[in-house]
Design a protein around this motif. Structure first.
Motif, PDB file in Angstrom:
ATOM      1  N   VAL A  66      31.148  46.809  43.700  1.00 45.58           N
ATOM      2  CA  VAL A  66      31.182  45.419  43.241  1.00 45.58           C
ATOM      3  C   VAL A  66      29.991  44.613  43.738  1.00 45.58           C
ATOM      4  CG1 VAL A  66      33.702  45.532  43.224  1.00 45.58           C
ATOM      5  CG2 VAL A  66      32.533  44.415  45.139  1.00 45.58           C
ATOM      6  N   LYS A  67      29.135  45.186  44.549  1.00 48.76           N
ATOM      7  CA  LYS A  67      27.979  44.455  45.066  1.00 48.76           C
ATOM      8  C   LYS A  67      27.116  43.969  43.923  1.00 48.76           C
ATOM      9  CE  LYS A  67      27.638  46.695  49.593  1.00 48.76           C
ATOM     10  NZ  LYS A  67      26.863  47.629  50.460  1.00 48.76           N
ATOM     11  N   GLY A  68      26.745  42.693  44.000  1.00 48.91           N
ATOM     12  CA  GLY A  68      25.928  42.104  42.956  1.00 48.91           C
ATOM     13  C   GLY A  68      26.727  41.555  41.792  1.00 48.91           C
ATOM     14  N   ARG A  69      28.014  41.868  41.726  1.00 45.19           N
ATOM     15  CA  ARG A  69      28.860  41.374  40.631  1.00 45.19           C
ATOM     16  C   ARG A  69      29.957  40.428  41.133  1.00 45.19           C
ATOM     17  NH1 ARG A  69      32.001  44.744  37.749  1.00 45.19           N
ATOM     18  NH2 ARG A  69      32.312  46.214  39.473  1.00 45.19           N
ATOM     19  N   VAL A  81      40.842  31.215  49.509  1.00 44.61           N
ATOM     20  CA  VAL A  81      39.711  32.115  49.355  1.00 44.61           C
ATOM     21  C   VAL A  81      39.625  32.512  47.890  1.00 44.61           C
ATOM     22  CG1 VAL A  81      41.010  34.229  49.833  1.00 44.61           C
ATOM     23  CG2 VAL A  81      38.565  34.143  50.324  1.00 44.61           C
ATOM     24  N   TYR A  82      38.403  32.719  47.436  1.00 44.35           N
ATOM     25  CA  TYR A  82      38.152  33.013  46.030  1.00 44.35           C
ATOM     26  C   TYR A  82      37.437  34.357  45.895  1.00 44.35           C
ATOM     27  CZ  TYR A  82      38.915  27.983  45.772  1.00 44.35           C
ATOM     28  OH  TYR A  82      39.446  26.724  45.899  1.00 44.35           O
ATOM     29  N   LEU A  83      37.608  34.958  44.743  1.00 41.66           N
ATOM     30  CA  LEU A  83      36.830  36.132  44.380  1.00 41.66           C
ATOM     31  C   LEU A  83      36.279  35.890  42.977  1.00 41.66           C
ATOM     32  CD1 LEU A  83      35.924  38.956  45.344  1.00 41.66           C
ATOM     33  CD2 LEU A  83      37.811  39.891  43.980  1.00 41.66           C
ATOM     34  N   GLN A  84      35.002  35.578  42.917  1.00 37.26           N
ATOM     35  CA  GLN A  84      34.336  35.407  41.630  1.00 37.26           C
ATOM     36  C   GLN A  84      33.924  36.784  41.140  1.00 37.26           C
ATOM     37  OE1 GLN A  84      33.786  32.569  39.729  1.00 37.26           O
ATOM     38  NE2 GLN A  84      33.055  34.014  38.182  1.00 37.26           N
ATOM     39  N   MET A  85      34.409  37.153  39.969  1.00 35.76           N
ATOM     40  CA  MET A  85      34.184  38.487  39.429  1.00 35.76           C
ATOM     41  C   MET A  85      33.387  38.354  38.145  1.00 35.76           C
ATOM     42  SD  MET A  85      38.207  39.500  39.938  1.00 35.76           S
ATOM     43  CE  MET A  85      38.058  41.223  39.545  1.00 35.76           C
ATOM     44  N   GLU A  91      36.736  49.725  34.559  1.00 39.35           N
ATOM     45  CA  GLU A  91      37.176  50.363  35.812  1.00 39.35           C
ATOM     46  C   GLU A  91      37.557  49.361  36.890  1.00 39.35           C
ATOM     47  OE1 GLU A  91      34.365  50.964  34.078  1.00 39.35           O
ATOM     48  OE2 GLU A  91      32.664  51.369  35.434  1.00 39.35           O
ATOM     49  N   ASP A  92      37.319  48.077  36.645  1.00 38.95           N
ATOM     50  CA  ASP A  92      37.791  47.036  37.579  1.00 38.95           C
ATOM     51  C   ASP A  92      39.261  46.712  37.357  1.00 38.95           C
ATOM     52  OD1 ASP A  92      34.660  45.347  37.085  1.00 38.95           O
ATOM     53  OD2 ASP A  92      35.236  46.619  38.791  1.00 38.95           O
TER      54      ASP A  92
END
Length: 119
Positions: A66-69, A81-85, A91-92
């Motif tokens: 997921v690095k860079g994404r 806390v957030y996770l911007q995807m 495959e995610d």
């Protein structure tokens, strides 16, 4: 005790984006005792695995895929806390879980939010 509630999952097409949120609640002492926030995912037939973490000092780590994404961030005022995807791939697809670890090594999990990426 810390309670965690995730939100923001859904069904998107490959290449699109989602932002997951994880809101923590509980006693102020428990919240202040959180040392690390993390996002984990569990795909169909797979074990739960680490996606990203952020510490109280805002140090971040990411799994290579997921690095860079993906970007993990934290809003202290909202105990969230957030996770911007971004650039999501099929495959995610997984259930994404929020986890926190406190200074005295207590671990709490949220109930999970489903992310489905269609090709």
């Amino acid at each position: 005790q810390v309670q965690l509630v995730e939100s923001g999952g859904g069904l998107v097409q490959a290449g699109e984006s989602l932002r997951l949120s994880c809101a923590a609640s509980g006693s102020i002492f428990s919240i202040l005792g959180i040392s690390t926030w993390g996002w984990y995912c569990q795909g169909p037939g797979n074990q739960r695995e680490l996606v990203a973490t952020i510490t109280r000092d805002s140090d971040t780590t990411y799994t290579d895929s997921v690095k860079g994404r993906f970007t993990i961030s934290r809003d202290n005022a909202k105990n969230t806390v957030y996770l911007q995807m971004n650039s999501l791939k099929p495959e995610d697809t997984a259930v994404y879980y929020c986890r926190v670890r406190t200074r005295n090594d207590n671990v709490y999990w949220g109930q999970g939010t489903q992310v489905t990426v269609s090709s």
